[in-house]
Design a protein around this motif. Structure first.
Motif, PDB file in Angstrom:
ATOM      1  N   GLU A   1      31.725 110.057  51.041  1.00 47.80           N
ATOM      2  CA  GLU A   1      33.096 109.670  50.733  1.00 47.80           C
ATOM      3  C   GLU A   1      33.182 108.180  50.374  1.00 47.80           C
ATOM      4  OE1 GLU A   1      35.639 110.835  53.915  1.00 47.80           O
ATOM      5  OE2 GLU A   1      35.309 112.991  53.607  1.00 47.80           O
ATOM      6  N   ALA A   2      32.389 107.372  51.068  1.00 45.70           N
ATOM      7  CA  ALA A   2      32.384 105.936  50.770  1.00 45.70           C
ATOM      8  C   ALA A   2      31.834 105.686  49.371  1.00 45.70           C
ATOM      9  CB  ALA A   2      31.547 105.199  51.820  1.00 45.70           C
ATOM     10  N   ALA A   3      30.776 106.407  48.994  1.00 41.30           N
ATOM     11  CA  ALA A   3      30.217 106.263  47.647  1.00 41.30           C
ATOM     12  C   ALA A   3      31.233 106.699  46.602  1.00 41.30           C
ATOM     13  CB  ALA A   3      28.938 107.092  47.528  1.00 41.30           C
ATOM     14  N   ALA A   4      31.939 107.795  46.885  1.00 44.60           N
ATOM     15  CA  ALA A   4      32.959 108.291  45.956  1.00 44.60           C
ATOM     16  C   ALA A   4      34.079 107.269  45.773  1.00 44.60           C
ATOM     17  CB  ALA A   4      33.521 109.616  46.456  1.00 44.60           C
ATOM     18  N   ALA A   5      34.486 106.661  46.862  1.00 40.14           N
ATOM     19  CA  ALA A   5      35.557 105.662  46.793  1.00 40.14           C
ATOM     20  C   ALA A   5      35.141 104.454  45.970  1.00 40.14           C
ATOM     21  CB  ALA A   5      35.948 105.236  48.208  1.00 40.14           C
ATOM     22  N   ASP A   6      33.841 104.191  45.927  1.00 38.34           N
ATOM     23  CA  ASP A   6      33.306 103.064  45.172  1.00 38.34           C
ATOM     24  C   ASP A   6      32.903 103.469  43.756  1.00 38.34           C
ATOM     25  OD1 ASP A   6      32.590 100.327  45.023  1.00 38.34           O
ATOM     26  OD2 ASP A   6      30.472 100.843  45.328  1.00 38.34           O
ATOM     27  N   GLY A   7      33.182 104.725  43.385  1.00 37.16           N
ATOM     28  CA  GLY A   7      32.823 105.203  42.052  1.00 37.16           C
ATOM     29  C   GLY A   7      31.348 105.461  41.881  1.00 37.16           C
ATOM     30  N   ASP A   8      30.636 105.638  42.993  1.00 37.69           N
ATOM     31  CA  ASP A   8      29.187 105.792  42.955  1.00 37.69           C
ATOM     32  C   ASP A   8      28.768 107.153  43.492  1.00 37.69           C
ATOM     33  OD1 ASP A   8      26.547 104.916  42.453  1.00 37.69           O
ATOM     34  OD2 ASP A   8      27.029 102.888  43.155  1.00 37.69           O
TER      35      ASP A   8
ATOM     36  N   ILE B   1      34.013 115.428  49.012  1.00 36.29           N
ATOM     37  CA  ILE B   1      32.604 115.110  48.812  1.00 36.29           C
ATOM     38  C   ILE B   1      32.019 115.869  47.621  1.00 36.29           C
ATOM     39  CG2 ILE B   1      32.216 114.519  51.229  1.00 36.29           C
ATOM     40  CD1 ILE B   1      30.958 117.284  51.617  1.00 36.29           C
ATOM     41  N   SER B   2      32.881 116.530  46.841  1.00 35.31           N
ATOM     42  CA  SER B   2      32.409 117.303  45.686  1.00 35.31           C
ATOM     43  C   SER B   2      33.326 117.084  44.493  1.00 35.31           C
ATOM     44  CB  SER B   2      32.361 118.803  46.029  1.00 35.31           C
ATOM     45  OG  SER B   2      31.505 119.066  47.110  1.00 35.31           O
ATOM     46  N   THR B   3      32.886 117.586  43.343  1.00 33.79           N
ATOM     47  CA  THR B   3      33.707 117.538  42.136  1.00 33.79           C
ATOM     48  C   THR B   3      35.007 118.311  42.342  1.00 33.79           C
ATOM     49  OG1 THR B   3      33.812 118.168  39.803  1.00 33.79           O
ATOM     50  CG2 THR B   3      32.496 119.551  41.224  1.00 33.79           C
ATOM     51  N   GLN B   4      36.031 117.942  41.579  1.00 36.91           N
ATOM     52  CA  GLN B   4      37.297 118.668  41.638  1.00 36.91           C
ATOM     53  C   GLN B   4      37.362 119.795  40.608  1.00 36.91           C
ATOM     54  OE1 GLN B   4      39.490 118.137  44.268  1.00 36.91           O
ATOM     55  NE2 GLN B   4      37.616 117.026  44.804  1.00 36.91           N
TER      56      GLN B   4
ATOM     57  N   ARG C   1      17.796 117.062  55.245  1.00 32.49           N
ATOM     58  CA  ARG C   1      16.945 116.288  56.157  1.00 32.49           C
ATOM     59  C   ARG C   1      17.352 114.826  56.168  1.00 32.49           C
ATOM     60  NH1 ARG C   1      14.981 114.226  59.642  1.00 32.49           N
ATOM     61  NH2 ARG C   1      12.849 114.204  60.455  1.00 32.49           N
ATOM     62  N   CYS C   2      17.814 114.355  54.999  1.00 27.49           N
ATOM     63  CA  CYS C   2      18.196 112.951  54.877  1.00 27.49           C
ATOM     64  C   CYS C   2      19.192 112.810  53.736  1.00 27.49           C
ATOM     65  CB  CYS C   2      16.952 112.096  54.623  1.00 27.49           C
ATOM     66  SG  CYS C   2      17.279 110.387  54.188  1.00 27.49           S
ATOM     67  N   CYS C   3      20.245 112.044  53.960  1.00 30.42           N
ATOM     68  CA  CYS C   3      21.222 111.746  52.912  1.00 30.42           C
ATOM     69  C   CYS C   3      21.496 110.253  52.907  1.00 30.42           C
ATOM     70  CB  CYS C   3      22.515 112.527  53.139  1.00 30.42           C
ATOM     71  SG  CYS C   3      23.806 112.178  51.916  1.00 30.42           S
ATOM     72  N   HIS C   4      21.015 109.578  51.886  1.00 32.98           N
ATOM     73  CA  HIS C   4      21.220 108.129  51.730  1.00 32.98           C
ATOM     74  C   HIS C   4      20.825 107.376  53.003  1.00 32.98           C
ATOM     75  CE1 HIS C   4      22.599 104.854  49.281  1.00 32.98           C
ATOM     76  NE2 HIS C   4      23.404 104.412  50.224  1.00 32.98           N
TER      77      HIS C   4
ATOM     78  N   MET D   1      32.106 104.078  30.461  1.00 34.30           N
ATOM     79  CA  MET D   1      32.786 104.429  31.706  1.00 34.30           C
ATOM     80  C   MET D   1      33.039 105.933  31.654  1.00 34.30           C
ATOM     81  SD  MET D   1      34.127 103.415  34.637  1.00 34.30           S
ATOM     82  CE  MET D   1      34.661 101.704  34.593  1.00 34.30           C
ATOM     83  N   ILE D   2      32.282 106.681  32.463  1.00 34.36           N
ATOM     84  CA  ILE D   2      32.376 108.134  32.440  1.00 34.36           C
ATOM     85  C   ILE D   2      33.717 108.597  32.989  1.00 34.36           C
ATOM     86  CG2 ILE D   2      31.460 110.220  33.538  1.00 34.36           C
ATOM     87  CD1 ILE D   2      28.692 109.103  33.190  1.00 34.36           C
ATOM     88  N   GLN D   3      34.292 109.609  32.341  1.00 41.75           N
ATOM     89  CA  GLN D   3      35.531 110.221  32.799  1.00 41.75           C
ATOM     90  C   GLN D   3      35.240 111.664  33.215  1.00 41.75           C
ATOM     91  OE1 GLN D   3      38.356 109.774  29.623  1.00 41.75           O
ATOM     92  NE2 GLN D   3      38.365 107.537  29.745  1.00 41.75           N
ATOM     93  N   GLY D   4      36.261 112.339  33.684  1.00 45.67           N
ATOM     94  CA  GLY D   4      36.081 113.739  34.060  1.00 45.67           C
ATOM     95  C   GLY D   4      35.956 113.915  35.568  1.00 45.67           C
ATOM     96  N   ARG D   5      35.430 115.093  35.971  1.00 45.96           N
ATOM     97  CA  ARG D   5      35.340 115.454  37.390  1.00 45.96           C
ATOM     98  C   ARG D   5      33.866 115.611  37.761  1.00 45.96           C
ATOM     99  NH1 ARG D   5      38.482 120.777  36.381  1.00 45.96           N
ATOM    100  NH2 ARG D   5      37.079 120.588  34.598  1.00 45.96           N
ATOM    101  N   HIS D   6      33.402 114.774  38.686  1.00 45.43           N
ATOM    102  CA  HIS D   6      31.980 114.754  39.002  1.00 45.43           C
ATOM    103  C   HIS D   6      31.748 114.656  40.509  1.00 45.43           C
ATOM    104  CE1 HIS D   6      31.427 114.209  34.724  1.00 45.43           C
ATOM    105  NE2 HIS D   6      32.248 113.170  34.760  1.00 45.43           N
ATOM    106  N   ASP D   7      30.561 115.079  40.928  1.00 45.04           N
ATOM    107  CA  ASP D   7      30.195 115.069  42.343  1.00 45.04           C
ATOM    108  C   ASP D   7      29.682 113.697  42.773  1.00 45.04           C
ATOM    109  OD1 ASP D   7      30.043 118.057  43.459  1.00 45.04           O
ATOM    110  OD2 ASP D   7      29.375 118.094  41.374  1.00 45.04           O
ATOM    111  N   PRO D   8      30.175 113.139  43.880  1.00 43.02           N
ATOM    112  CA  PRO D   8      29.562 111.926  44.423  1.00 43.02           C
ATOM    113  C   PRO D   8      28.224 112.230  45.106  1.00 43.02           C
ATOM    114  CG  PRO D   8      31.334 112.656  45.849  1.00 43.02           C
ATOM    115  CD  PRO D   8      31.376 113.534  44.633  1.00 43.02           C
ATOM    116  N   ALA D   9      27.977 113.506  45.386  1.00 39.89           N
ATOM    117  CA  ALA D   9      26.693 113.975  45.916  1.00 39.89           C
ATOM    118  C   ALA D   9      26.613 115.471  45.654  1.00 39.89           C
ATOM    119  CB  ALA D   9      26.563 113.702  47.405  1.00 39.89           C
TER     120      ALA D   9
END
Length: 374
Positions: free
Chosen positions: A201-208, A53-56, A156-159, A327-335
């Motif tokens: 994790e679902a957002a990460a799998a979708d590249g979002d 759920i985080s950047t690598q 308090r709220c996530c998506h 198309m962004i490359q690299g290591r980024h956080d899905p949240a």
């Protein structure tokens, strides 16, 4: 470029995401304050990227105190902390350096600094710079805790997935704050925590990516902090909170919920309990007229979805102005919301401490005047 905040305790941050080091300087700390470096390390650990759920990008974030502390106590001189950058992949940004990333500071930063800014990893605009801010906030939080003031933050709220709200009863709220100090994913209800992680994790799998709302509370904050107008408790805290990258909204108490209430519903009835003046409810989040009233501070902070996503987006080349695909490359956080909570805690501690020190000086002067008239 101004990188300093605070009047009585000033906090200056410096460095870039892919530079040699990042850091912070605290000036105005009194001498003789014990510094718990293990507590600082623990808070930094809660900010670190973990799991899917985080950047690598995994930085050690080992804080090096280079001034202002001797034999475990502050000296009264500027306290500076450095952290080396050791896991940067600068080559990831070569292909996109001339293509403006949507919702990043690429264009605004390029205009402000005439193209001289470090574009790699967002440079000085990066959330990476919040690491030294957490170290500084950990010191501020230590001072507040020593004076009985405690604070904490949860998701308090996530998506759209809700956690239970902070308890209105102060003893239960204090227990919740203590619990939050010990967990990496800051949610009060474990069932909500699992659902939030699955959504990330679902957002990460979708590249979002996804965002959410953080709820913060501070207890045992004395009445009388803040000013009626330009340095109200709300405006000072909001100034600190809006300094965090990705923060797009701040509210106090019921916040925007007041818009749908009658005055009879919004008002907090006043009572006296055990010789303490308090309110039956706390819709106003512990602040009236810009000044604390002794009730718990309640703050909501909106964190936008991470703008670095692995989906094709429309942009332009910053020199030719021609339309291009990115198309962004690299290591980024899905949240970043779970990592941002300790950053929110940190700036909240710095804001409260700054106003608390001011109030302590005024109270000491007032007490001295009373002693002189006796």
């Amino acid at each position: 470029m101004k990188n300093t905040i605070g009047r009585h305790i000033s906090c200056t941050i410096f460095g870039e995401s892919h530079g040699k080091a990042i850091g912070v300087t605290l000036d105005g700390l009194p001498a003789g304050i014990r510094i718990d470096e293990d507590w600082i390390a623990m808070r930094l650990e809660q900010r670190k990227a973990k799991g899917r759920i985080s950047t690598q990008r995994h930085e050690p974030d080992q804080p090096i105190i280079v001034s202002g502390v001797f034999e475990g106590f502050t000296t009264g001189t500027p306290l500076t902390i450095l952290m080396e950058n050791k896991a940067q992949h600068s080559q990831d940004y070569e292909k996109t350096k001339n293509r403006l990333r949507p919702s990043h500071a690429d264009y605004s930063g390029d205009i402000k600094y005439f193209g001289y800014q470090d574009y790699r990893g967002g440079g000085h605009f990066s959330g990476r710079i919040t690491a030294p801010l957490v170290a500084a906030g950990a010191i501020a939080q230590q001072i507040l805790k020593a004076n009985g003031i405690e604070l904490g933050t949860h998701i308090r709220c996530c998506h759209g997935i809700e956690d239970c709200a902070f308890a209105s009863q102060e003893t239960l709220l204090e227990e919740q704050l203590h619990k939050l100090e010990t967990i990496d994913f800051p949610v009060l209800d474990e069932r909500s925590a699992q659902r939030m992680k699955e959504a990330i994790e679902a957002a990460a799998a979708d590249g979002d990516s996804v965002g959410g709302i953080l709820e913060s509370a501070a207890i045992h904050v004395p009445a009388g902090l803040g000013e009626p107008f330009f340095d109200s408790m709300e405006s000072v805290i909001a100034h600190y909170l809006y300094s965090i990258p990705a923060v797009k909204g701040v509210s106090f108490g019921h916040g925007f919920g007041f818009a749908n209430l009658f005055g009879s519903e919004a008002n907090d009835a006043i009572l006296c309990e055990n010789d303490r003046i308090k309110t039956r409810t706390n819709h106003n989040g512990g602040i009236n007229g810009g000044i604390t009233n002794g009730m718990p501070l309640l703050i909501n902070t909106c964190i936008k979805p991470t703008p670095s996503i692995y989906k094709e987006q429309d942009t332009i080349h910053k020199t030719t102005h021609e339309a291009e695909k990115l198309m962004i490359q690299g290591r980024h956080d899905p949240a970043i919301i779970h990592r941002a909570r300790v950053v929110v805690d940190s700036v909240l501690a710095l804001a409260i401490l700054d106003l608390y020190m001011e109030r302590c000086a005024v109270v000491a002067l007032q007490n001295h005047r009373k002693e002189e008239t006796i």
